[in-house]
Write a protein that holds these residues in place. Structure first.
Motif, mmCIF file in Angstrom:
data_model
loop_
_atom_site.group_PDB
_atom_site.id
_atom_site.type_symbol
_atom_site.label_atom_id
_atom_site.label_comp_id
_atom_site.label_asym_id
_atom_site.label_seq_id
_atom_site.Cartn_x
_atom_site.Cartn_y
_atom_site.Cartn_z
ATOM 1 N N LEU A 128 2.837 -11.113 -6.044
ATOM 2 C CA LEU A 128 2.873 -10.626 -4.678
ATOM 3 C C LEU A 128 1.690 -9.682 -4.534
ATOM 4 C CD1 LEU A 128 4.203 -10.094 -1.897
ATOM 5 C CD2 LEU A 128 5.550 -8.302 -3.029
ATOM 6 N N ILE A 129 0.799 -9.965 -3.600
ATOM 7 C CA ILE A 129 -0.419 -9.181 -3.408
ATOM 8 C C ILE A 129 -0.382 -8.595 -2.002
ATOM 9 C CG2 ILE A 129 -2.946 -9.242 -3.405
ATOM 10 C CD1 ILE A 129 -2.672 -11.834 -5.156
ATOM 11 N N ILE A 130 -0.469 -7.245 -1.911
ATOM 12 C CA ILE A 130 -0.437 -6.581 -0.603
ATOM 13 C C ILE A 130 -1.620 -5.611 -0.520
ATOM 14 C CG2 ILE A 130 0.952 -5.298 1.053
ATOM 15 C CD1 ILE A 130 3.428 -5.974 -0.620
ATOM 16 N N PRO A 131 -2.807 -6.130 -0.288
ATOM 17 C CA PRO A 131 -3.969 -5.251 -0.211
ATOM 18 C C PRO A 131 -4.216 -4.739 1.217
ATOM 19 C CG PRO A 131 -4.694 -7.502 -0.120
ATOM 20 C CD PRO A 131 -3.186 -7.534 -0.266
ATOM 21 N N GLY A 132 -4.885 -3.606 1.295
ATOM 22 C CA GLY A 132 -5.375 -3.133 2.586
ATOM 23 C C GLY A 132 -6.803 -3.619 2.766
ATOM 24 N N ASP A 133 -7.180 -3.976 3.976
ATOM 25 C CA ASP A 133 -8.539 -4.481 4.171
ATOM 26 C C ASP A 133 -9.586 -3.362 4.246
ATOM 27 O OD1 ASP A 133 -8.200 -3.530 6.761
ATOM 28 O OD2 ASP A 133 -8.555 -5.457 7.726
ATOM 29 N N ALA A 134 -9.138 -2.098 4.215
ATOM 30 C CA ALA A 134 -10.067 -0.970 4.169
ATOM 31 C C ALA A 134 -10.121 -0.382 2.756
ATOM 32 C CB ALA A 134 -9.640 0.106 5.170
ATOM 33 N N GLU A 135 -9.666 -1.140 1.808
ATOM 34 C CA GLU A 135 -9.641 -0.749 0.401
ATOM 35 C C GLU A 135 -11.033 -0.448 -0.110
ATOM 36 O OE1 GLU A 135 -8.636 0.280 -2.921
ATOM 37 O OE2 GLU A 135 -6.909 -0.865 -2.271
ATOM 38 N N PRO B 127 -4.127 -4.607 7.692
ATOM 39 C CA PRO B 127 -5.325 -4.178 8.420
ATOM 40 C C PRO B 127 -5.458 -2.652 8.469
ATOM 41 C CG PRO B 127 -4.100 -5.809 9.691
ATOM 42 C CD PRO B 127 -3.228 -5.405 8.532
ATOM 43 N N GLY B 128 -6.670 -2.190 8.176
ATOM 44 C CA GLY B 128 -6.985 -0.772 8.267
ATOM 45 C C GLY B 128 -6.433 0.091 7.155
ATOM 46 N N LYS B 129 -5.788 -0.494 6.169
ATOM 47 C CA LYS B 129 -5.188 0.281 5.083
ATOM 48 C C LYS B 129 -6.101 0.298 3.868
ATOM 49 C CE LYS B 129 -1.420 0.834 7.449
ATOM 50 N NZ LYS B 129 -1.051 2.101 8.017
ATOM 51 N N GLY B 130 -6.029 1.386 3.120
ATOM 52 C CA GLY B 130 -6.824 1.536 1.904
ATOM 53 C C GLY B 130 -5.977 1.269 0.681
ATOM 54 N N HIS B 131 -6.199 2.064 -0.373
ATOM 55 C CA HIS B 131 -5.466 1.908 -1.631
ATOM 56 C C HIS B 131 -4.202 2.753 -1.555
ATOM 57 C CE1 HIS B 131 -5.316 0.615 -5.815
ATOM 58 N NE2 HIS B 131 -4.752 1.780 -6.066
ATOM 59 N N GLY B 132 -3.159 2.165 -1.018
ATOM 60 C CA GLY B 132 -1.931 2.909 -0.758
ATOM 61 C C GLY B 132 -2.056 3.643 0.566
ATOM 62 N N TRP B 133 -0.936 3.906 1.202
ATOM 63 C CA TRP B 133 -0.934 4.622 2.474
ATOM 64 C C TRP B 133 0.391 5.368 2.565
ATOM 65 C CZ3 TRP B 133 -1.926 -0.487 1.678
ATOM 66 C CH2 TRP B 133 -0.920 -1.401 1.927
ATOM 67 N N PRO B 134 0.439 6.396 3.399
ATOM 68 C CA PRO B 134 1.621 7.265 3.442
ATOM 69 C C PRO B 134 2.949 6.549 3.705
ATOM 70 C CG PRO B 134 -0.180 8.289 4.621
ATOM 71 C CD PRO B 134 -0.622 6.890 4.274
ATOM 72 N N ASP B 135 3.003 5.642 4.660
ATOM 73 C CA ASP B 135 4.269 4.990 4.979
ATOM 74 C C ASP B 135 4.242 3.547 4.487
ATOM 75 O OD1 ASP B 135 6.702 4.186 5.935
ATOM 76 O OD2 ASP B 135 6.078 4.098 8.030
ATOM 77 N N MET B 136 4.717 3.356 3.274
ATOM 78 C CA MET B 136 4.739 2.010 2.691
ATOM 79 C C MET B 136 6.164 1.460 2.618
ATOM 80 S SD MET B 136 1.866 2.217 -0.310
ATOM 81 C CE MET B 136 1.803 0.442 -0.497
ATOM 82 N N ALA B 137 7.064 1.969 3.468
ATOM 83 C CA ALA B 137 8.467 1.544 3.421
ATOM 84 C C ALA B 137 8.606 0.034 3.591
ATOM 85 C CB ALA B 137 9.279 2.283 4.472
#
Length: 66
Positions: free
Chosen positions: A5-12, A40-50
């Motif tokens: 399962l791969i969940i990357p942010g495109d702003a990584e 979209p717009g997420k980097g390496h982890g983000w505050p609300d990953m629920a």
């Protein structure tokens, strides 16, 4: 091995999104079951990953026989 399962942010910036896309393309090419969802717009982890934690838990529950 369970399917990835791969969940990357495109702003990584730590791990370029191209690596995730290449991995996903190769998995598809090999016929390996997987799931990839770019955030979209997420980097390496983000505050609300629920939502991602819930997706991960469902994925593991479905693909791991414990």
């Amino acid at each position: 091995m369970p399917p990835p399962l791969i969940i990357p942010g495109d702003a990584e910036t730590l791990t370029p999104i191209q690596q995730g896309r290449a991995a996903t393309a190769r998995l598809r090419e090999l016929g390996v079951e997987h799931r990839s969802e770019v955030r979209p717009g997420k980097g390496h982890g983000w505050p609300d990953m629920a939502a991602e934690h819930a997706l991960r838990a469902d994925w593991f529950a479905t693909h791991l026989s414990l």
